[in-house]
Design a protein around this motif. Structure first.
Motif, PDB file in Angstrom:
ATOM      1  N   GLY A  54     -21.396-103.266  -1.145  1.00 10.94           N
ATOM      2  CA  GLY A  54     -22.330-103.588  -0.069  1.00 10.94           C
ATOM      3  C   GLY A  54     -22.929-102.348   0.562  1.00 10.94           C
ATOM      4  N   HIS A  55     -22.102-101.304   0.734  1.00 13.90           N
ATOM      5  CA  HIS A  55     -22.606-100.040   1.275  1.00 13.90           C
ATOM      6  C   HIS A  55     -23.637 -99.414   0.340  1.00 13.90           C
ATOM      7  N   TYR A  56     -23.310 -99.307  -0.935  1.00 11.17           N
ATOM      8  CA  TYR A  56     -24.244 -98.719  -1.888  1.00 11.17           C
ATOM      9  C   TYR A  56     -25.560 -99.498  -1.908  1.00 11.17           C
ATOM     10  N   LEU A  57     -25.433-100.814  -1.942  1.00  5.35           N
ATOM     11  CA  LEU A  57     -26.626-101.669  -2.000  1.00  5.35           C
ATOM     12  C   LEU A  57     -27.491-101.470  -0.766  1.00  5.35           C
ATOM     13  N   CYS A  58     -26.867-101.437   0.412  1.00  6.44           N
ATOM     14  CA  CYS A  58     -27.610-101.244   1.661  1.00  6.44           C
ATOM     15  C   CYS A  58     -28.345 -99.904   1.660  1.00  6.44           C
ATOM     16  N   ARG A  59     -27.655 -98.845   1.278  1.00  8.69           N
ATOM     17  CA  ARG A  59     -28.277 -97.518   1.287  1.00  8.69           C
ATOM     18  C   ARG A  59     -29.438 -97.429   0.293  1.00  8.69           C
ATOM     19  N   ASP A  60     -29.244 -98.015  -0.893  1.00  8.97           N
ATOM     20  CA  ASP A  60     -30.302 -97.957  -1.904  1.00  8.97           C
ATOM     21  C   ASP A  60     -31.512 -98.795  -1.489  1.00  8.97           C
ATOM     22  N   LEU A  61     -31.267 -99.975  -0.926  1.00  5.55           N
ATOM     23  CA  LEU A  61     -32.376-100.818  -0.479  1.00  5.55           C
ATOM     24  C   LEU A  61     -33.090-100.199   0.725  1.00  5.55           C
ATOM     25  N   ALA A  62     -32.333 -99.568   1.609  1.00  3.77           N
ATOM     26  CA  ALA A  62     -32.951 -98.882   2.746  1.00  3.77           C
ATOM     27  C   ALA A  62     -33.813 -97.719   2.265  1.00  3.77           C
ATOM     28  N   GLY A  63     -33.336 -97.030   1.231  1.00  3.03           N
ATOM     29  CA  GLY A  63     -34.121 -95.936   0.666  1.00  3.03           C
ATOM     30  C   GLY A  63     -35.424 -96.402   0.053  1.00  3.03           C
ATOM     31  N   LEU A  64     -35.486 -97.680  -0.315  1.00  8.46           N
ATOM     32  CA  LEU A  64     -36.705 -98.269  -0.862  1.00  8.46           C
ATOM     33  C   LEU A  64     -37.556 -98.940   0.225  1.00  8.46           C
ATOM     34  N   LYS A  65     -37.227 -98.656   1.478  1.00  4.57           N
ATOM     35  CA  LYS A  65     -38.026 -99.049   2.647  1.00  4.57           C
ATOM     36  C   LYS A  65     -38.019-100.551   2.914  1.00  4.57           C
ATOM     37  N   ASN A  66     -36.871-101.203   2.709  1.00  5.33           N
ATOM     38  CA  ASN A  66     -36.760-102.618   3.032  1.00  5.33           C
ATOM     39  C   ASN A  66     -36.183-102.812   4.427  1.00  5.33           C
ATOM     40  N   GLU A  67     -36.408-103.995   4.976  1.00  3.67           N
ATOM     41  CA  GLU A  67     -35.870-104.361   6.287  1.00  3.67           C
ATOM     42  C   GLU A  67     -34.554-105.098   6.057  1.00  3.67           C
ATOM     43  N   ILE A  68     -33.463-104.553   6.576  1.00  2.43           N
ATOM     44  CA  ILE A  68     -32.138-105.048   6.222  1.00  2.43           C
ATOM     45  C   ILE A  68     -31.330-105.427   7.457  1.00  2.43           C
ATOM     46  N   MET A  69     -30.626-106.569   7.342  1.00  5.10           N
ATOM     47  CA  MET A  69     -29.604-106.948   8.316  1.00  5.10           C
ATOM     48  C   MET A  69     -28.264-106.975   7.594  1.00  5.10           C
ATOM     49  N   VAL A  70     -27.233-106.386   8.211  1.00  2.45           N
ATOM     50  CA  VAL A  70     -25.904-106.372   7.610  1.00  2.45           C
ATOM     51  C   VAL A  70     -24.924-107.112   8.509  1.00  2.45           C
ATOM     52  N   VAL A  71     -23.956-107.786   7.870  1.00  5.01           N
ATOM     53  CA  VAL A  71     -22.951-108.547   8.608  1.00  5.01           C
ATOM     54  C   VAL A  71     -21.582-108.309   7.980  1.00  5.01           C
ATOM     55  N   ASP A  72     -20.592-108.056   8.822  1.00  7.03           N
ATOM     56  CA  ASP A  72     -19.216-107.905   8.359  1.00  7.03           C
ATOM     57  C   ASP A  72     -18.291-108.227   9.531  1.00  7.03           C
ATOM     58  N   GLN A  73     -17.064-108.645   9.220  1.00  7.53           N
ATOM     59  CA  GLN A  73     -16.090-108.931  10.280  1.00  7.53           C
ATOM     60  C   GLN A  73     -15.511-107.651  10.869  1.00  7.53           C
ATOM     61  N   ASP A  74     -15.578-106.562  10.108  1.00  6.54           N
ATOM     62  CA  ASP A  74     -14.983-105.298  10.519  1.00  6.54           C
ATOM     63  C   ASP A  74     -16.044-104.382  11.120  1.00  6.54           C
ATOM     64  N   GLU A  75     -15.914-104.065  12.382  1.00  5.33           N
ATOM     65  CA  GLU A  75     -16.902-103.231  13.072  1.00  5.33           C
ATOM     66  C   GLU A  75     -17.038-101.858  12.424  1.00  5.33           C
ATOM     67  N   THR A  76     -15.914-101.293  11.953  1.00  6.51           N
ATOM     68  CA  THR A  76     -15.970 -99.953  11.371  1.00  6.51           C
ATOM     69  C   THR A  76     -16.776 -99.928  10.074  1.00  6.51           C
ATOM     70  N   ALA A  77     -16.876-101.071   9.407  1.00  9.61           N
ATOM     71  CA  ALA A  77     -17.643-101.119   8.162  1.00  9.61           C
ATOM     72  C   ALA A  77     -19.138-100.962   8.403  1.00  9.61           C
ATOM     73  N   LEU A  78     -19.568-101.234   9.637  1.00  7.84           N
ATOM     74  CA  LEU A  78     -20.991-101.178   9.967  1.00  7.84           C
ATOM     75  C   LEU A  78     -21.445 -99.810  10.467  1.00  7.84           C
ATOM     76  N   GLU A  79     -20.506 -99.028  10.985  1.00  5.09           N
ATOM     77  CA  GLU A  79     -20.865 -97.859  11.780  1.00  5.09           C
ATOM     78  C   GLU A  79     -21.786 -96.875  11.080  1.00  5.09           C
ATOM     79  N   ASP A  80     -21.507 -96.549   9.819  1.00  4.63           N
ATOM     80  CA  ASP A  80     -22.300 -95.508   9.153  1.00  4.63           C
ATOM     81  C   ASP A  80     -23.620 -96.034   8.597  1.00  4.63           C
ATOM     82  N   LEU A  81     -23.902 -97.317   8.814  1.00  3.63           N
ATOM     83  CA  LEU A  81     -25.156 -97.900   8.311  1.00  3.63           C
ATOM     84  C   LEU A  81     -26.143 -98.243   9.426  1.00  3.63           C
TER      85      LEU A  81
END
Length: 218
Positions: A13-40
């Protein structure tokens, strides 16, 4: 640019988010763990800490507003199955779910997934490129910016031979195969081969060349 929902932020999920963000897409991420979101957080337009197996959470998100919903749950197949099914029930346009076995793939495809992906680093980048554009159907990364793409031909190329379309000289793009609508592939086609509407072209090209051409198809 597409609107994309990613549920589950393990490695894939992290790799996918970073690659899609690099391609200038609008992204929403969801996870139960707050720490999983921090670097994104600097890469995404919205984020949520929540359990997406709850229908009320997905209703609040408004999953039908996204072009693609990715389910990247890695450790709990039951949750992945429930979320995939709920997404489709709530009107999600296109659902892509991560799987770790062929058995899981069959269950997910029967219960709402439009496509499944087996996770690894290469798969994340391949998925990002593929789902970023409706006219790229597959992608194999090579080196120095060059890749093999399966793409839709430009309208100006159709009903012409490869030679007459002058693709190689005008775009520095090499056609290495033509896939017909019935799935047959003509590898290393003759220059006199005609490109038909509905064909997919397998091309060797630089990323900048493909990005430029795909803008003409949007």
């Amino acid at each position: 640019m597409k609107s994309i929902l990613i549920i589950g932020l393990g490695d894939f999920g992290h790799y996918l988010c970073r690659d899609l963000a690099g391609l200038k897409n609008e992204i929403m991420v969801v996870d139960q763990d707050e720490t999983a979101l921090e670097d994104l957080l600097d890469l995404v337009s919205d984020s949520l800490i929540a359990d997406c197996t709850r229908e009320s959470v997905l209703k609040k998100i408004g999953v039908d507003n996204f072009d693609i919903c990715f389910v990247c749950i890695s450790g709990n197949f039951q949750s992945s199955l429930e979320i995939t099914s709920l997404l489709k029930d709530l009107g999600a346009k296109y659902v892509v779910s991560m799987v770790r076995s062929e058995v899981h793939a069959k269950f997910l495809l029967r219960n709402g997934a439009d496509e499944v992906i087996h996770p690894n680093r290469g798969a994340a980048m391949r998925a990002a490129v593929k789902y970023n554009n409706d006219h790229i159907f597959d992608y194999i990364d090579l080196k120095d910016g060059y890749s093999i793409y399966e793409i839709t031909p430009l309208r100006e190329w159709t009903d012409k031979t490869i030679l007459k379309s002058d693709i190689r000289a005008r775009h520095d793009m090499y056609i290495i195969g033509i896939i017909s609508p019935d799935g047959r592939t003509n590898f290393m086609p003759d220059p006199q081969t005609i490109i038909h509407e509905g064909d997919h072209l397998m091309v060797l090209a630089h990323r900048e060349t493909v990005d430029r051409l795909m803008k003409k198809l949007r």
